[in-house]
Design an enzyme around this catalytic site. Sequence first.
Site, PDB file in Angstrom:
ATOM      1  N   HIS A 168      24.763 -25.400 -30.580  1.00  0.00           N
ATOM      2  CA  HIS A 168      24.672 -25.913 -31.949  1.00  0.00           C
ATOM      3  C   HIS A 168      24.290 -27.386 -31.984  1.00  0.00           C
ATOM      4  O   HIS A 168      23.496 -27.810 -32.810  1.00  0.00           O
ATOM      5  CB  HIS A 168      26.007 -25.691 -32.670  1.00  0.00           C
ATOM      6  CG  HIS A 168      26.278 -24.250 -32.982  1.00  0.00           C
ATOM      7  ND1 HIS A 168      27.535 -23.715 -33.051  1.00  0.00           N
ATOM      8  CD2 HIS A 168      25.430 -23.222 -33.232  1.00  0.00           C
ATOM      9  CE1 HIS A 168      27.451 -22.434 -33.349  1.00  0.00           C
ATOM     10  NE2 HIS A 168      26.196 -22.110 -33.458  1.00  0.00           N
ATOM     11  N   ARG A 179      11.991 -18.712 -43.868  1.00  0.00           N
ATOM     12  CA  ARG A 179      13.031 -17.793 -43.395  1.00  0.00           C
ATOM     13  C   ARG A 179      14.115 -17.743 -44.467  1.00  0.00           C
ATOM     14  O   ARG A 179      14.791 -18.735 -44.709  1.00  0.00           O
ATOM     15  CB  ARG A 179      13.611 -18.283 -42.070  1.00  0.00           C
ATOM     16  CG  ARG A 179      12.566 -18.517 -40.974  1.00  0.00           C
ATOM     17  CD  ARG A 179      13.244 -19.035 -39.709  1.00  0.00           C
ATOM     18  NE  ARG A 179      12.295 -19.387 -38.686  1.00  0.00           N
ATOM     19  CZ  ARG A 179      11.850 -20.637 -38.469  1.00  0.00           C
ATOM     20  NH1 ARG A 179      12.278 -21.630 -39.245  1.00  0.00           N
ATOM     21  NH2 ARG A 179      11.008 -20.888 -37.507  1.00  0.00           N
ATOM     22  N   ARG A 226       9.428 -14.690 -45.835  1.00  0.00           N
ATOM     23  CA  ARG A 226       9.802 -13.521 -45.030  1.00  0.00           C
ATOM     24  C   ARG A 226      11.067 -12.911 -45.611  1.00  0.00           C
ATOM     25  O   ARG A 226      12.054 -13.608 -45.835  1.00  0.00           O
ATOM     26  CB  ARG A 226      10.053 -13.944 -43.577  1.00  0.00           C
ATOM     27  CG  ARG A 226      10.414 -12.769 -42.657  1.00  0.00           C
ATOM     28  CD  ARG A 226      10.633 -13.223 -41.230  1.00  0.00           C
ATOM     29  NE  ARG A 226      11.849 -14.015 -41.085  1.00  0.00           N
ATOM     30  CZ  ARG A 226      12.202 -14.629 -39.961  1.00  0.00           C
ATOM     31  NH1 ARG A 226      11.420 -14.571 -38.900  1.00  0.00           N
ATOM     32  NH2 ARG A 226      13.321 -15.318 -39.892  1.00  0.00           N
ATOM     33  N   GLU A 249       5.522  -8.429 -34.229  1.00  0.00           N
ATOM     34  CA  GLU A 249       6.435  -9.008 -33.240  1.00  0.00           C
ATOM     35  C   GLU A 249       7.037  -7.952 -32.315  1.00  0.00           C
ATOM     36  O   GLU A 249       7.934  -8.254 -31.518  1.00  0.00           O
ATOM     37  CB  GLU A 249       7.553  -9.781 -33.952  1.00  0.00           C
ATOM     38  CG  GLU A 249       8.234  -9.004 -35.047  1.00  0.00           C
ATOM     39  CD  GLU A 249       9.191  -9.859 -35.883  1.00  0.00           C
ATOM     40  OE1 GLU A 249       9.639 -10.908 -35.393  1.00  0.00           O
ATOM     41  OE2 GLU A 249       9.477  -9.464 -37.025  1.00  0.00           O
ATOM     42  N   ASN A 298       8.108 -15.190 -30.763  1.00  0.00           N
ATOM     43  CA  ASN A 298       9.442 -15.259 -30.146  1.00  0.00           C
ATOM     44  C   ASN A 298       9.930 -13.865 -29.752  1.00  0.00           C
ATOM     45  O   ASN A 298      10.317 -13.618 -28.602  1.00  0.00           O
ATOM     46  CB  ASN A 298      10.454 -15.898 -31.101  1.00  0.00           C
ATOM     47  CG  ASN A 298      10.066 -17.308 -31.492  1.00  0.00           C
ATOM     48  OD1 ASN A 298       9.024 -17.807 -31.091  1.00  0.00           O
ATOM     49  ND2 ASN A 298      10.905 -17.947 -32.272  1.00  0.00           N
ATOM     50  N   ASP A 299       9.905 -12.936 -30.709  1.00  0.00           N
ATOM     51  CA  ASP A 299      10.353 -11.579 -30.409  1.00  0.00           C
ATOM     52  C   ASP A 299       9.285 -10.781 -29.658  1.00  0.00           C
ATOM     53  O   ASP A 299       9.618  -9.918 -28.845  1.00  0.00           O
ATOM     54  CB  ASP A 299      10.736 -10.842 -31.698  1.00  0.00           C
ATOM     55  CG  ASP A 299      12.174 -11.132 -32.106  1.00  0.00           C
ATOM     56  OD1 ASP A 299      12.986 -11.431 -31.218  1.00  0.00           O
ATOM     57  OD2 ASP A 299      12.473 -11.075 -33.310  1.00  0.00           O
ATOM     58  N   ARG A 355      15.667 -13.938 -24.750  1.00  0.00           N
ATOM     59  CA  ARG A 355      15.243 -15.337 -24.834  1.00  0.00           C
ATOM     60  C   ARG A 355      16.407 -16.310 -24.872  1.00  0.00           C
ATOM     61  O   ARG A 355      16.213 -17.511 -24.748  1.00  0.00           O
ATOM     62  CB  ARG A 355      14.328 -15.555 -26.043  1.00  0.00           C
ATOM     63  CG  ARG A 355      14.885 -15.133 -27.383  1.00  0.00           C
ATOM     64  CD  ARG A 355      13.777 -15.145 -28.422  1.00  0.00           C
ATOM     65  NE  ARG A 355      14.116 -14.482 -29.665  1.00  0.00           N
ATOM     66  CZ  ARG A 355      14.350 -15.092 -30.808  1.00  0.00           C
ATOM     67  NH1 ARG A 355      14.302 -16.402 -30.858  1.00  0.00           N
ATOM     68  NH2 ARG A 355      14.629 -14.408 -31.894  1.00  0.00           N
ATOM     69  N   CYS A 372       3.355 -17.542 -36.466  1.00  0.00           N
ATOM     70  CA  CYS A 372       4.490 -18.347 -36.930  1.00  0.00           C
ATOM     71  C   CYS A 372       5.563 -18.531 -35.863  1.00  0.00           C
ATOM     72  O   CYS A 372       6.567 -19.200 -36.109  1.00  0.00           O
ATOM     73  CB  CYS A 372       5.102 -17.722 -38.180  1.00  0.00           C
ATOM     74  SG  CYS A 372       5.712 -16.034 -37.930  1.00  0.00           S
TER      75      CYS A 372
END
Length: 570
Positions: A182, A289, A325, A426, A449-450, A460, A497
């Site tokens: 975090h 998002r 999205r 993705e 990413n995915d 990941r 993206c």
Amino acid sequence: SYGIAIGKVFLLENPDFVLNNSDQVLEIEREKEIEKFQLAIEKTKESVRRSYEKINKALGQSYAKIADAHMMMLEDPMMKTSVLKMIEKGSKAEYAVYKTMSNILEAFSKMKDGYFRERSNDIRDLCQELIFNLLGKKRNSLANLPKDSIVVSHNLTAADTALMKEKTAQGFAIDIGGKTSHVALVANGLGIPAVSGLQNVSKNVKTGDTIILDGINGLVIINPDAQTIKKYEAQLQAWLEQKRQLISLAHLPSQTLDGQKVFLLANIDSPDEVKTVLENGAQGIGLYRSEFIYFHRSSWPTPKEHFEAYYKVVTQMQGKPVVIRTVDLGGDKLSNVLIEKIGYEQNPFLGLRAIRLCLKYPDMFEAQLLGLLQASAFGKIDILYPMISGLEQLQQASEILDKAKEKLRAKKIPFDENIKVGAMIEIPAAVMISDALAKHVDFFSIGTNDLIQYSIATDRGNESVADLYNPLHPAILKLIKITIDSANQAKIPVAMCGQMASNPLYTKILLGLGLKEFSVAKEQIPLIKKVIRETKVSDAKELAQKVLACQYQDEILELLSMDEIKESNK
């Protein structure tokens, strides 16, 4: 977190508690201990809420979901049950908390998944704060932080990190944590240099020591000599000059040397980020998002709440396009309301998430679509469905969208009748049928990413296999090329993206593969624009052809290095 800082140490000491069970509580006193524990829980919750407010003020609601995760831990029924059972058997409340949290920490430390191992740091923070509240003690804080200090600590809470913005800390170095911690996310959001995972830096410095914080290479140099300081001062000035030059590019055209226009958009998590997006020269928002609205609550958002969030963004963007999205909860993005509905899944990345969740709960999905449609009357909004794997999902989503449109028409509520709908590519399955998907949507957006995670079967967030998570894997580049070709053949736009689009190392290759729309982290817009403005499409295509012919990642890296040297010589 990228950057360089040279300054004096402010050591924030966070002592670990080691408690024993020597003091037993008489049966007549146990009710008071339970009450003490419950009051400490409420006091700690209030502290978490204040953290939420601080982070929200400093960074926006997307980062404030950190506090939401902490609140979920404090409300965990298994933790509470364990503590109460120990108190009923005669333990003091502080020992019961200490022992329960220690058992949880031990379980987390044995997990193979690096992401979940890092969550143990959050549990440790909460354990300390709970015990402080039980004992009536105050935690050491950054309230007295001298200006331009570099904070060194064993660990930092998310609220500590957000407070650094108010106190103008130059950066921080901590013993524990990694890229998904975090505090690392908050440091990146604040744009201050940071290095984590140093193991024992807090034991090797004292307040007032001079240190160099190198967030570019992940180094901390304690009490450096004059020559080292001089070397880093030069690097610091070069870095600051680079930042100034990039800012000057913000409002210049995004086009290549041979005149190819490239659409450069931004990724955001909340309405609070729009100002920075515009300052950095984005031509629109390519990925909004929408998950943030689902955090820190116990019920699904209403159409009105959705509308208010999207209206705020679209009106601030003043006619520039905004791609929203639909909710992508699940995987590593959890919320109270989601946990209440589906519980904890054994393999959440392959479970009920994104479009699957929306189709499972159509009323929840329709509420979001109603808010989206109403906001579309006030600006340019496109809808993007995440994690599409087949035509059936597109068809079901379209039916729910049509139902939402009919409801608004019946009430004579205006919306954009021609609102565009896109699919995120993705999942490898989506790539392989991208030619069919392209006939049923208005645009594609590639989520790397995915796509990388699912294609290479690599988590990941797992540090043990981090070296396998590579955007330059030959298979990934071929999947991207297939997707772009399918979109071009269907004559629909295609954007990217995922994080790959935000990395300037890959910009030229992506241009060569035919990508003309990049949606990137807002801070990276000037840097990506710089690369675009220094590139010829013809050279990029030549590089991409060579890269696609490679069978090994090392060959691709060597090609990129040679290309960089060639550009430098020019």
